[in-house]
Design a protein around this motif. Structure first.
Motif, PDB file in Angstrom:
ATOM      1  N   GLY A   1       0.824  -1.205   0.000  1.00  0.00           N
ATOM      2  CA  GLY A   1       0.000   0.000   0.000  1.00  0.00           C
ATOM      3  C   GLY A   1       0.854   1.248   0.000  1.00  0.00           C
ATOM      4  O   GLY A   1       1.190   1.781  -1.051  1.00  0.00           O
ATOM      5  N   PHE A   2       1.262   1.672   1.217  1.00  0.00           N
ATOM      6  CA  PHE A   2       2.003   2.928   1.345  1.00  0.00           C
ATOM      7  C   PHE A   2       3.117   2.796   2.379  1.00  0.00           C
ATOM      8  O   PHE A   2       3.047   1.950   3.272  1.00  0.00           O
ATOM      9  CB  PHE A   2       1.058   4.053   1.798  1.00  0.00           C
ATOM     10  CG  PHE A   2      -0.097   4.273   0.874  1.00  0.00           C
ATOM     11  CD1 PHE A   2       0.019   5.121  -0.215  1.00  0.00           C
ATOM     12  CD2 PHE A   2      -1.302   3.607   1.077  1.00  0.00           C
ATOM     13  CE1 PHE A   2      -1.047   5.309  -1.086  1.00  0.00           C
ATOM     14  CE2 PHE A   2      -2.375   3.793   0.206  1.00  0.00           C
ATOM     15  CZ  PHE A   2      -2.242   4.639  -0.876  1.00  0.00           C
ATOM     16  N   SER A   3       4.119   3.657   2.228  1.00  0.00           N
ATOM     17  CA  SER A   3       5.096   3.782   3.310  1.00  0.00           C
ATOM     18  C   SER A   3       5.216   5.269   3.650  1.00  0.00           C
ATOM     19  O   SER A   3       5.064   6.130   2.788  1.00  0.00           O
ATOM     20  CB  SER A   3       6.460   3.216   2.907  1.00  0.00           C
ATOM     21  OG  SER A   3       7.131   4.111   2.054  1.00  0.00           O
TER      22      SER A   3
ATOM     23  N   GLU B   1       4.884   1.148   7.287  1.00  0.00           N
ATOM     24  CA  GLU B   1       4.084   0.730   6.128  1.00  0.00           C
ATOM     25  C   GLU B   1       2.639   0.480   6.517  1.00  0.00           C
ATOM     26  O   GLU B   1       2.344   0.062   7.639  1.00  0.00           O
ATOM     27  CB  GLU B   1       4.680  -0.533   5.504  1.00  0.00           C
ATOM     28  CG  GLU B   1       5.980  -0.258   4.766  1.00  0.00           C
ATOM     29  CD  GLU B   1       6.361  -1.371   3.803  1.00  0.00           C
ATOM     30  OE1 GLU B   1       5.542  -2.296   3.585  1.00  0.00           O
ATOM     31  OE2 GLU B   1       7.479  -1.307   3.279  1.00  0.00           O
ATOM     32  N   SER B   2       1.767   0.732   5.550  1.00  0.00           N
ATOM     33  CA  SER B   2       0.344   0.482   5.797  1.00  0.00           C
ATOM     34  C   SER B   2      -0.354   0.139   4.492  1.00  0.00           C
ATOM     35  O   SER B   2       0.153   0.422   3.408  1.00  0.00           O
ATOM     36  CB  SER B   2      -0.314   1.721   6.404  1.00  0.00           C
ATOM     37  OG  SER B   2      -0.228   2.796   5.499  1.00  0.00           O
ATOM     38  N   LYS B   3      -1.539  -0.471   4.657  1.00  0.00           N
ATOM     39  CA  LYS B   3      -2.323  -0.827   3.471  1.00  0.00           C
ATOM     40  C   LYS B   3      -3.120   0.372   2.952  1.00  0.00           C
ATOM     41  O   LYS B   3      -3.397   0.475   1.768  1.00  0.00           O
ATOM     42  CB  LYS B   3      -3.264  -1.982   3.821  1.00  0.00           C
ATOM     43  CG  LYS B   3      -2.503  -3.264   4.183  1.00  0.00           C
ATOM     44  CD  LYS B   3      -3.401  -4.272   4.858  1.00  0.00           C
ATOM     45  CE  LYS B   3      -2.560  -5.400   5.432  1.00  0.00           C
ATOM     46  NZ  LYS B   3      -3.292  -6.197   6.424  1.00  0.00           N
ATOM     47  N   THR B   4      -3.526   1.236   3.875  1.00  0.00           N
ATOM     48  CA  THR B   4      -4.221   2.467   3.487  1.00  0.00           C
ATOM     49  C   THR B   4      -3.597   3.639   4.242  1.00  0.00           C
ATOM     50  O   THR B   4      -2.896   3.435   5.242  1.00  0.00           O
ATOM     51  CB  THR B   4      -5.727   2.415   3.826  1.00  0.00           C
ATOM     52  OG1 THR B   4      -5.863   2.267   5.247  1.00  0.00           O
ATOM     53  CG2 THR B   4      -6.427   1.260   3.127  1.00  0.00           C
TER      54      THR B   4
ATOM     55  N   GLY C   1      -6.918   3.938  -2.052  1.00  0.00           N
ATOM     56  CA  GLY C   1      -6.380   3.610  -0.732  1.00  0.00           C
ATOM     57  C   GLY C   1      -5.877   4.814   0.044  1.00  0.00           C
ATOM     58  O   GLY C   1      -5.488   4.689   1.207  1.00  0.00           O
ATOM     59  N   LEU C   2      -5.864   5.978  -0.609  1.00  0.00           N
ATOM     60  CA  LEU C   2      -5.400   7.212   0.041  1.00  0.00           C
ATOM     61  C   LEU C   2      -6.595   8.138   0.297  1.00  0.00           C
ATOM     62  O   LEU C   2      -7.348   8.447  -0.625  1.00  0.00           O
ATOM     63  CB  LEU C   2      -4.377   7.926  -0.846  1.00  0.00           C
ATOM     64  CG  LEU C   2      -3.857   9.277  -0.332  1.00  0.00           C
ATOM     65  CD1 LEU C   2      -3.043   9.116   0.947  1.00  0.00           C
ATOM     66  CD2 LEU C   2      -3.009   9.963  -1.409  1.00  0.00           C
ATOM     67  N   TYR C   3      -6.726   8.566   1.554  1.00  0.00           N
ATOM     68  CA  TYR C   3      -7.857   9.410   1.966  1.00  0.00           C
ATOM     69  C   TYR C   3      -7.321  10.695   2.595  1.00  0.00           C
ATOM     70  O   TYR C   3      -6.186  10.735   3.075  1.00  0.00           O
ATOM     71  CB  TYR C   3      -8.742   8.651   2.971  1.00  0.00           C
ATOM     72  CG  TYR C   3      -9.186   7.318   2.417  1.00  0.00           C
ATOM     73  CD1 TYR C   3     -10.397   7.186   1.739  1.00  0.00           C
ATOM     74  CD2 TYR C   3      -8.359   6.180   2.509  1.00  0.00           C
ATOM     75  CE1 TYR C   3     -10.779   5.975   1.175  1.00  0.00           C
ATOM     76  CE2 TYR C   3      -8.733   4.970   1.949  1.00  0.00           C
ATOM     77  CZ  TYR C   3      -9.947   4.881   1.282  1.00  0.00           C
ATOM     78  OH  TYR C   3     -10.322   3.685   0.715  1.00  0.00           O
TER      79      TYR C   3
END
Lengths: 311, 79
Positions: free
Chosen positions: A93-95, A105-108, A272-274
């Motif tokens: 997802g994201f770091s 790190e995360s999925k969203t 996935g990004l809010y």
């Protein structure tokens, strides 16, 4: 193994009303959550009386921020007190990397990064910061008991700063580049009823002058026959700049003000990004709006993760 | 064992970031003295100590920290 070693379901960047509202709701949704907060409390900390939080007639900004943070902590999110400086797309997802170089790190990812005070960007401003030039009336107004001060700006926030400062100062001038100040009607009524405040409109400040301490302002046109205006202190409240750098790094769509563009589900242009709160392109920047967006962002992140599981 | 550092917080009752700083010190069991700048003596003193008029100001021995700068406070206290 430390739970910090695994990827989170969601990382929330920001520790203000929106950030901790999101953390609270992500906790309710049983998402594994990390909050990265540069300043716990955020912008609402600068407000002495919040009187538009539903169900609470009046509360200090600090108490409101603390209540929301404590509520979020009931759900045990991990919290890192640091500035997030880099965001990248990662395998899951994201770091996000903080100023000390630690990477998470995360999925969203939910961005609730808020805003930064806009500077005047005129000569003398930097040199005289906190030496007569301020941005927090609630913090520094007390130094101006029975003094003459000025607020630069004409927004609702500027009016509230001017009103607050009248409890200490003997005279408060509001210096505004346009014709009419633009505040909420209730604050305009308070402004008009306050005899300590005088408005100097259609005027810009082009220089702040003083040797080691502010002595005077220089206007772009004469006021009562002079472009020089003697004051003991000045509070700058000319708007805010969105902290949208992380969104930019991830390629999310920004508007002409560099706010993060979101839809009614708090989704950005990047899956996935809010985003929520003052950094988003919301018309009405209020804590209650940011909290609502944060809940939407949390729920939509949850839904996004659920869909991923169904694959 | 490291010698205990003298910590002074110049603050005001209504200053939100002052409260945050004080809460942080309490949470970390740091002993400190509060000097309320509503008292003119301390209002003058904080300007002499820090050369400016913004609060909170936290002095840790001879180090002067302006604002609630958590990393700087942690570093100065070695926590």
């Amino acid at each position: 193994m430390s739970k910090m070693a695994d990827a989170y379901d969601v990382i929330i960047v920001g520790g203000g009303v929106a950030g901790f509202s999101a953390a609270m709701y992500c906790g309710r949704l049983r998402l594994k959550t990390l909050v990265i907060a540069e300043n716990r409390g955020g912008t609402i900390m600068l407000t002495n009386h919040v009187t538009n939080w539903p169900g609470t007639k009046a509360i200090s900004g600090m108490d409101l921020a603390t209540n929301i943070e404590e509520h979020a902590k009931e759900y045990n999110p991990d919290i890192v007190d640091a500035k997030a400086v880099k965001a990248e797309k990662a395998k899951e997802g994201f770091s996000v990397t903080d100023a000390e170089g630690k990477r998470y790190e995360s999925k969203t990812l939910i961005l609730a990064t808020g805003t930064t005070m806009r500077k005047l960007d005129v000569p003398g401003e930097k040199e005289l910061e906190n030496k007569g030039v301020h941005s927090c009336a609630l913090c520094d107004g007390v130094f101006y008991k029975e003094k003459t001060i000025a607020v630069i700006g004409g927004s609702d926030s500027a009016v509230k700063e001017a009103l607050l400062l009248t409890q200490w100062a003997k005279k408060v001038y509001m210096i505004y580049r346009k014709e009419k100040v633009r505040a909420e009607p209730i604050n305009l009524e308070r402004l008009n009823a306050n005899r300590k405040i005088e408005i100097i409109n259609n005027t810009n400040v082009k220089e702040l002058v003083g040797k080691g301490r502010l002595e005077k302002l220089v206007f772009d046109k004469p006021y009562k026959g002079s472009t020089e205006f003697m004051v003991d202190g000045v509070f700058v409240e000319i708007g805010r700049i969105p902290n949208s750098e992380l969104a930019k790094q991830l390629g999310a769509k920004l508007n002409h003000k560099a706010e993060i563009v979101i839809n009614r589900h708090a989704e950005t242009s990047v899956p996935g990004l809010y985003a929520c709160g003052d950094v988003a392109d919301t018309l009405f920047k209020q804590a209650i709006v940011g909290a609502g967006e944060a809940v939407l962002a949390s729920y939509c992140a949850y839904e996004y993760l659920q869909k991923g599981k169904k694959g | 064992m490291a010698e205990k550092k003298k910590v002074i917080v110049y603050s005001a009752e209504w200053c939100p970031w002052c409260h945050k700083a004080i809460d942080f010190l309490k949470a970390n069991k740091v002993e400190f003295e509060v000097r309320d700048i509503d008292n003119p003596k301390f209002a003058t003193e904080v300007q002499q100590v820090s050369g400016q008029t913004g609060i909170p100001v936290i002095t840790i021995d001879k180090e002067v920290i302006v604002g609630f700068n958590m990393p700087a406070i942690k570093k100065a206290l070695g926590i």
